[in-house]
Design an enzyme around this catalytic site. Structure first.
Site, mmCIF file in Angstrom:
data_model
loop_
_atom_site.group_PDB
_atom_site.id
_atom_site.type_symbol
_atom_site.label_atom_id
_atom_site.label_comp_id
_atom_site.label_asym_id
_atom_site.label_seq_id
_atom_site.Cartn_x
_atom_site.Cartn_y
_atom_site.Cartn_z
ATOM 1 N N CYS A 140 -9.781 48.507 37.202
ATOM 2 C CA CYS A 140 -11.169 48.779 37.070
ATOM 3 C C CYS A 140 -11.007 50.327 37.451
ATOM 4 O O CYS A 140 -10.402 50.651 38.726
ATOM 5 C CB CYS A 140 -12.117 47.924 37.807
ATOM 6 N N LEU A 141 -11.617 51.413 36.694
ATOM 7 C CA LEU A 141 -11.672 52.477 37.235
ATOM 8 C C LEU A 141 -12.520 52.749 38.561
ATOM 9 O O LEU A 141 -12.347 53.834 39.241
ATOM 10 C CB LEU A 141 -12.302 53.626 36.073
ATOM 11 N N GLY A 177 -12.288 50.897 29.396
ATOM 12 C CA GLY A 177 -13.878 50.748 29.164
ATOM 13 C C GLY A 177 -14.379 51.295 30.287
ATOM 14 O O GLY A 177 -13.929 51.695 31.329
ATOM 15 N N HIS A 205 -20.360 44.719 34.923
ATOM 16 C CA HIS A 205 -20.795 45.930 35.595
ATOM 17 C C HIS A 205 -22.200 45.990 35.394
ATOM 18 O O HIS A 205 -22.741 46.351 36.475
ATOM 19 C CB HIS A 205 -20.112 47.159 35.075
ATOM 20 N N GLN A 243 -21.007 53.039 36.150
ATOM 21 C CA GLN A 243 -19.930 53.643 36.862
ATOM 22 C C GLN A 243 -19.816 55.271 36.964
ATOM 23 O O GLN A 243 -19.078 55.701 37.586
ATOM 24 C CB GLN A 243 -18.466 53.121 36.078
ATOM 25 N N HIS A 246 -15.292 42.254 31.187
ATOM 26 C CA HIS A 246 -15.391 43.132 32.485
ATOM 27 C C HIS A 246 -16.518 44.140 32.467
ATOM 28 O O HIS A 246 -16.945 44.169 33.408
ATOM 29 C CB HIS A 246 -13.912 43.787 32.401
ATOM 30 N N GLU A 247 -16.790 44.819 31.396
ATOM 31 C CA GLU A 247 -17.705 45.761 31.382
ATOM 32 C C GLU A 247 -19.208 45.013 31.485
ATOM 33 O O GLU A 247 -20.139 45.760 32.124
ATOM 34 C CB GLU A 247 -17.746 46.693 29.934
#
Ligand code: NI
Length: 168
Positions: free
Chosen positions: A93-94, A46, A139, A51, A135-136
């Site tokens: 997480c990226l 995701g 953000h 991000q 999670h997203e």
């Protein structure tokens, strides 16, 4: 179509509360297309727009990675309607390369959002997909997965976190 650089922990944009998407236009479609390319390139599950440095309430989750009958889903201006049943699972997480940690999150979620064309949809989803969506969603509220960790875990990770925030 372009892979964009992913913002790494330490960049203040990750703490911004993202703003609503107002127009479902070609600019939005291009942004989503770049996000999809960036997610694929990073081998992620995701990605939120913030991000890649665009603080708009929008994220994508590649549900096909979890369920082969599914696809990459776009969630614009999402709303979490309901969550249930906490469960603990390892998460990454990226924006935090190299950091994986067990996090407690609801296992079931009901979410409402718009797709890239401005069509509203609602879905009830469980397991990894629910985790990815929550999670997203965090953000776009300027919240990060480290905020779900205990102070002991964060102390344990402090060296790695410092390194990431200095590199960015
Ligand atoms: Ni993330």
């Amino acid at each position: 179509m372009a892979v964009r650089p992913i913002v790494i922990y330490g960049d203040p944009v990750l703490r911004e509360v993202s703003k609503n998407v107002e127009h479902f236009d070609d600019e939005l479609k291009n942004l989503v297309s770049d996000m999809a390319d960036t997610l694929k390139d990073a081998n992620g599950l995701g990605l939120a727009a913030v991000q890649i440095g665009v603080p708009l309430r929008l994220f994508i989750v590649d549900l096909s990675a979890i369920d082969i009958t599914e696809k990459l889903r776009v969630f614009v201006n999402p709303e979490i309607l309901e969550t249930e049943n906490d469960c603990e699972y390892e998460e990454g997480c990226l924006s935090f390369p190299g950091i994986y940690q067990k996090i407690i999150r609801p296992a079931d979620v009901r979410v409402k959002a718009f797709d890239v064309n401005g069509e509203e949809f609602e879905m009830k989803i469980s397991g990894m997909a629910a985790r990815a969506i929550l999670h997203e969603y965090d953000h776009i509220e300027g919240k990060l997965f480290i905020d779900h960790m205990s102070s002991m875990t964060k102390t344990m990770l402090s060296g790695k976190l410092k390194k990431l925030s200095h590199a960015s």
